[in-house]
Enzyme design. Structure first.
Site, PDB file in Angstrom:
ATOM      1  CG  ASP A 118      -2.159   0.916   0.943  1.00  0.00           C
ATOM      2  OD1 ASP A 118      -2.078   1.768   0.029  1.00  0.00           O
ATOM      3  OD2 ASP A 118      -3.186   0.788   1.641  1.00  0.00           O
TER       4      ASP A 118
HETATM    5  C1  BGC Z   1      -4.997   3.293  -0.019  1.00  0.00           C
HETATM    6  C2  BGC Z   1      -5.064   2.266  -1.137  1.00  0.00           C
HETATM    7  C3  BGC Z   1      -4.856   2.942  -2.456  1.00  0.00           C
HETATM    8  C4  BGC Z   1      -3.516   3.659  -2.441  1.00  0.00           C
HETATM    9  C5  BGC Z   1      -3.181   4.379  -3.733  1.00  0.00           C
HETATM   10  C6  BGC Z   1      -3.764   4.173  -0.104  1.00  0.00           C
HETATM   11  O1  BGC Z   1      -3.884   5.272   0.732  1.00  0.00           O
HETATM   12  O2  BGC Z   1      -5.041   2.639   1.222  1.00  0.00           O
HETATM   13  O3  BGC Z   1      -6.302   1.595  -1.111  1.00  0.00           O
HETATM   14  O4  BGC Z   1      -4.926   2.019  -3.506  1.00  0.00           O
HETATM   15  O5  BGC Z   1      -3.538   4.622  -1.406  1.00  0.00           O
HETATM   16  O6  BGC Z   1      -3.948   5.515  -3.903  1.00  0.00           O
END
Ligand code: BGC
Length: 715
Positions: free
Chosen positions: A232
């Site tokens: 993530d």
């Molecule tokens: C989120 C993810 C997301 C990623 C990219 C993170 O803050 O938890 O679900 O895909 O950002 O934007």
């Protein structure tokens, strides 16, 4: 393919290898031009393809070429209980992602809804691992059909937003195996997801992106995963510990790409001999394998699917998901459908006109359009009906956004320390403006033939990075609804929101419709249901408790705490808890009404090939309209005691029937569908004894049950 991958690997320098395993932009890795290896492009996910961002700044490019289809949120999708629609929804997502030039869409979100207050519940499917797994498989297949990788997220046990980067979630092995891992397992083994996202949180003391058991043992060895693990954004915290497990691509939220843990720091450690290059080679192999699968490399490169976005077929599919996913919770005296020949109708409540696509966090969508409920109703009724709209309640002005984008900000120390703002603060009914709005609404309600209240939540509440502080409706809506019910006791109530709310007025309301965030076609689908063009067939994929105090997480206090939470309720999540502990709920798992009626006959269960069980029955649509019913099969030990849930979903089928039609149906179960995880044997075990098999139209509305005896099995 493996041979070609190894050949390519031989040709890559250390720098080139590293370029492929960390962000070189906020949503891309570096490619290797010399060897024709392209950069790899990501996008959120899950409700459409996110707007284009600058490479190194959280600022939207702001061109007019990135409007897209806005899909019903995953909670709406799950409420369809229709595998074909899950596939279609995935297909739209994949085709649009490819059409926008993306290689991976960061979807689907499949975390278990452990508490109704989790800020991201709207992005997730359900509280049930079987339903989540069945849907994940279809969504993933639909996405990947388009030469785009799915990225099933967030692995694992990412169930709260409070302290989301650091919280240590303590879970026992059985709870993991029975509740939190099965949907991920299915996403990999049956869905064939090319990628999975390592979650922000810790699990039993170790960050998910450096978690040996989760990544090396379970994901790779047990489930045989040979795709990529993507972190993530900002979920990697250390170089060596992360490099030496099966975490392949480090992504983050800052623009110092060369300083990412998998960039210069990893290079240094490899050059000093502190980390074996074999770890990096394995990551690069996984990335290359994914690229081959997506036809980014290899002979089929020229034939890679080109995708498409904003097609009429996509809009049609999104309409169907919305129409099939909206749930009719209550319909006393057959209040709905409403007559469409009506002179004057009042639509009251701010959610009649609020657009939801742009909010919620990383799942925000720059929608090509969004038909709000008010517009849908007006478009349906046409010019001969007067539609009188009043907002009814006041939504306070949003606080000014800071200079830094929320996503970058969300990893700052202050953001991590922040706790949710209690929703009661937003009750504006006692302000002059609030009072005036209520007066206006009451006046309009009195003079109209029909009243539809459209309220609920919005993305101030259903939002990444923050959990809700209570299950109460914000902005004093309860007071507004109570006042309106006094002047129009038969008004219809529509709720839009990503997660359950307390509805203290529900016994007095005649009709209640729950729509979640149903995407670009919300207004059309909702109007078609309210006025009877569509017969509702959505079913809740999560329990709606009466009050927050009734939930297991409220009872054990283990939710939305910073630092550490213990999943003390164990496997008793959602309906497993309410059914087993006999706690009354507002609307149970699997509940949803129709304008027609179904009856059942000829139930029987028979042994089939390969140790399977065939559950047969005849379903008849005995009402006057075509419609669909979701038949659900539950199992449970006859004497569950305190150890096992009394009912667990193991099969379902959504059946569309014309008025008067009957159909013979078979739902297959396997003997494993009676098993539970045994920590000592480290296996799913069916203990010898008696089991119940129950067939129903919700977890509570069981139409037939029988007992079966097992001699015991170990898987
Ligand atoms: C989120 C993810 C997301 C990623 C990219 C993170 O803050 O938890 O679900 O895909 O950002 O934007």
């Amino acid at each position: 393919m493996e041979h070609k991958i190894n050949e390519l690997l031989q040709k890559l320098s250390l720098d080139e290898k590293l370029a492929m395993v960390h962000g070189a932009g906020l949503f891309r890795t570096g490619g290797v031009e010399r060897l024709d290896i392209p950069a790899f492009y990501f996008s959120d996910g899950p409700h459409g393809v996110r707007a284009e961002f600058h490479n190194s700044k959280w600022i939207a490019v702001n061109q007019n070429d990135d409007f897209v289809s806005y899909l019903p949120c995953n909670s709406t999708l799950a409420s369809t209980w229709d595998r074909e629609l899950a596939y279609k929804s995935g297909y739209v997502l994949g085709e649009e992602a490819r059409g926008r030039g993306k290689d991976m869409i960061l979807a689907p979100g499949i975390n278990m809804k452990r508490s109704p207050l989790c800020g991201r519940n709207f992005e997730y499917l359900t509280e049930d691992p079987y339903l989540a797994g069945e849907f994940a498989v279809q969504i993933i297949k639909g996405i990947q059909e388009n030469d785009v990788s799915a990225c099933v997220k967030h692995y694992a046990v990412n169930g709260q937003e409070t302290d989301r980067l650091m919280v240590d979630t303590i879970a026992d092995e059985r709870t993991l195996r029975e509740i939190y891992l099965p949907a991920f397992k299915k996403a990999i083994s049956e869905g064939g997801s090319y990628s999975i996202m390592g979650a922000y949180n810790k699990l039993n003391g170790s960050h998910c992106c450096e978690h040996k058991a989760l990544l090396d043992e379970i994901l790779r060895k047990e489930w045989g995963f040979d795709g990529t693990v993507v972190s993530d954004w900002g979920a990697v915290h250390r170089t060596k510990e992360t490099a030496e497990v099966s975490m392949d691509i480090e992504m983050s939220v800052t623009d110092n790409f060369d300083e990412y843990f998998f960039a210069n720091p990893l290079k240094e450690k490899i050059e000093k001999g502190e980390i074996n290059i074999a770890y990096v080679d394995e990551k690069v192999r996984n990335v290359l394998r994914m690229m081959y699968r997506l036809n980014m490399l290899g002979e089929d490169k020229e034939n890679r699917k080109k995708g498409a976005y904003n097609t009429p077929e996509h809009r049609e599919a999104m309409y169907r998901v919305a129409a099939d996913g909206i749930v009719l919770l209550k319909n006393e005296d057959r209040k709905l459908p409403l007559a469409s020949k009506i002179k004057k109708i009042a639509v009251i409540g701010k959610n009649a006109e609020v657009m939801h696509a742009y909010g919620g966090g990383s799942s925000e969508i720059k929608a090509l359009y969004e038909i709000c409920p008010l517009m849908g109703i007006k478009m349906y009724l046409g010019g001969n009906t007067r539609v009188c709209y009043a907002p009814g309640y006041l939504i306070p002005e949003k606080k000014q956004e800071g200079d830094v984008n929320w996503q970058q900000d969300s990893v700052s120390a202050e953001a991590l320390a922040a706790l949710p703002v209690p929703v009661s603060e937003n009750d504006m009914t006692d302000t002059d403006e609030g009072k005036a709005l209520l007066e206006q609404a009451l006046a309009i309600a009195k003079e109209c033939d029909e009243v539809i209240f459209i309220g609920g939540l919005n993305h101030e509440y259903d939002v990444e990075g923050n959990d809700r502080a209570s299950m109460k409706l914000p902005y004093g809506q309860d007071k507004v609804i109570e006042a309106l019910l006094k002047v129009k006791p038969d008004m219809t109530i529509v709720m839009i929101g990503g997660a359950p709310v307390e509805m203290p007025w529900r016994d007095r309301a005649k009709a209640i419709v729950w729509a979640y965030y149903a995407g670009m076609e919300t207004g059309n689908a909702l109007a078609d249901i309210l006025f009877g063009k569509v017969n509702p067939s959505g079913k809740l994929a999560e329990t709606f408790p009466i009050t927050y105090a009734d939930t297991p997480t409220a009872k054990n206090g283990e939710f939305a705490k910073p630092g550490r939470i213990e999943l003390k309720e164990g496997v008793f999540v959602g309906y497993r808890y309410y059914e087993s502990k006999e706690v009354e709920v507002a609307y149970c798992f699997g509940h949803g009404l129709s304008y027609t009626e179904f009856s059942f006959s000829n139930f029987e269960v028979a042994e089939a090939e390969n140790g399977k069980l065939a559950v047969h029955f005849t379903i008849s649509n005995v009402g006057e309209r075509a419609g669909a019913e979701v038949v659900q099969v539950y199992t449970g030990p006859a004497n569950a005691g305190d150890i096992h849930p009394v009912k667990e979903l193991k099969g379902f089928e959504k059946l569309y029937l014309e008025a008067g039609e009957s159909r013979d149906v078979t739902i297959m179960l396997s003997k494993e569908d009676f098993a539970h995880y045994d920590c000592e044997k480290k296996a799913f075990v069916t203990e010898p004894g008696e089991y119940k098999l129950m067939v129903g139209v919700s977890v509570q509305d069981i139409r037939w049950e029988t007992k079966l005896v097992s001699k015991g099995t170990i898987q």
